[in-house]
Design a protein around this motif. Structure first.
Motif: not given
Length: 422
Positions: A226-227, A240-241, A341-343, A362-363
């Motif tokens: 993650x930059x 949230x995810x 929406x987070x994605x 993220x996943x």
């Protein structure tokens, strides 16, 4: 290659990339499109098929809720492994080989469950199922979009979402109904699944490869990172995810046991319906809300998820099936909106050449949320009881959703203030 899926679905792959027009065949047939959509639905259906059957396995094999949650948790390990190991492979060797491989793994999983005896065999079946889901998340999502007939191109991402999450919702519904109304409840659902998979593999076998295979390209593992410029957005979206997927994990892994042991409801059909409602609510929300503004929808989704968790806590305290059903609907809406929406926020904030890495991360966060917390709840249930552990777990999830909500509100407030000053 850059990520070009727009709004991926709930389980869509971090590296699901659509080939450029120069490498995509012009004449995509409606039959090929339908074949991939059908295969996507069937493979995802197979991943949740065992859900309402865990109570039966528990009685026949003599294990408790802790073992049930571990059996479910290893599924997430399979998904994560597939996302990391095979996430980029369909871009290199083609969609069709990966789709056939994923369907073959799903078939192997169904065979394992069909002949299942000891607990370790159930775990092997779940790992195979997770691998199939992880492969299909990327390859099938991309193939659905690439093979969509010209008039359906704008609907293709929504159709991929419907196949993906709709399949997850159909699994417990079909298995629950079959377990309730036919003999051999631990055999018939997987026999039906094998018939569906045979039809799916035949359809995939007949399609034309939708992307140009790059000769001599090297198969690589999907990197996770993650930059710095994305970390603030990634933090609130991933919290949230995590909360939303933890709720899904609980429903899939623990709800059937709660329905039978706490509510005293022996109907496998009702247990399957309760779980399927959560997934189907999420799917419908993602499809209907795909054009809503990202930041505002993320805030609303987190708020709805908090409310849904509150309803679930009420259902656990009151031992009410109706409240649990309402909570499933509300949580599904909140999870679908906050996750999608987070994605979208993460994809929009990521540099074009780093999107696959960021969305992969993220996943992975999301699937860790399915595995580790649910196993923890199973261990807690052995000590405190199913109801108490469920309430504690939902409180923690609600706090996480509140944190994500607060971070999202804080992130949006400065931009609105700047807009007003202009």
């Amino acid at each position: 290659m850059t990520l070009r899926l727009g709004m991926p679905s709930n389980h869509s792959a971090p590296s699901a990339q659509v080939a450029s027009p120069a490498t995509t065949p012009i004449g995509s047939s409606g039959r090929a499109f339908a074949s991939v959509v059908f295969a996507f639905t069937v493979v995802m259906l197979g991943t949740t098929l065992p859900t309402p059957l865990y109570a039966i396995y528990s009685d026949e094999l003599g294990f408790g809720v802790t073992t049930t949650t571990v059996i479910f948790g290893v599924y997430a390990a399979g998904v994560i492994a597939a996302l990391v190991l095979f996430g980029r492979w369909s871009d290199i060797v083609g969609r069709r080989p990966l789709l056939l491989a994923g369907a073959a793994l799903s078939t192997a999983s169904a065979v394992v469950f069909l002949t299942a005896g000891p607990v370790w065999q159930l775990m092997i079946g779940r790992v195979l199922s997770g691998l199939s889901a992880g492969i299909y998340a990327g390859a099938a999502t991309a193939a659905v979009i690439e093979l969509a007939p010209r008039g359906w191109r704008h609907r293709a991402p929504a159709i991929a979402t419907a196949a993906n999450i709709g399949g997850l919702g159909l699994g417990p519904l079909i298995a629950g109904l079959l377990a309730e109304f036919v003999a051999a409840p631990l055999r018939v659902p997987f026999a039906v699944d094998l018939v569906l998979l045979a039809a799916a593999m035949a359809g995939i076998w007949a399609i034309t490869e939708p992307v140009a295979v790059r000769r001599g390209a090297r198969l690589t593992v999907q990197r996770l990172s993650v930059p710095p410029e994305v970390r603030a957005v990634f933090l609130r979206a991933s919290i949230a995810a995590f909360a939303g997927f933890a709720v899904m994990g609980t429903f899939t892994g623990v709800t059937p046991s709660f329905v039978s042991q706490i509510l005293g409801i022996s109907s496998h059909a009702l247990a399957g319906i309760l779980v399927s409602v959560l997934f189907l609510s999420s799917a419908v929300t993602q499809i209907v809300g795909r054009r809503l503004p990202t930041e505002l929808s993320l805030i609303v989704g987190c708020a709805i998820l908090v409310a849904g968790v509150g309803v679930l806590i009420g259902g656990l305290l009151a031992a009410s099936f109706v409240l649990l059903l309402v909570g499933a609907v509300v949580c599904g809406i909140g999870q679908g909106l906050s996750f999608s929406k987070g994605l979208a926020a993460v994809v929009a904030a990521s540099p074009a050449d780093r999107r696959a890495e960021v969305t992969s991360s993220y996943f992975v966060v999301a699937y860790v949320a399915i595995s580790i917390p649910i196993v923890g709840e199973g261990i807690a249930a052995a000590q405190w009881g199913l109801r108490t552990s469920g309430i504690v777990f939902d409180v923690v999830v609600g706090v996480l959703a509140l944190i994500a909500l607060a971070l999202s509100v804080v992130a949006v407030s400065p931009s609105r203030a700047r807009f007003r000053r202009r």
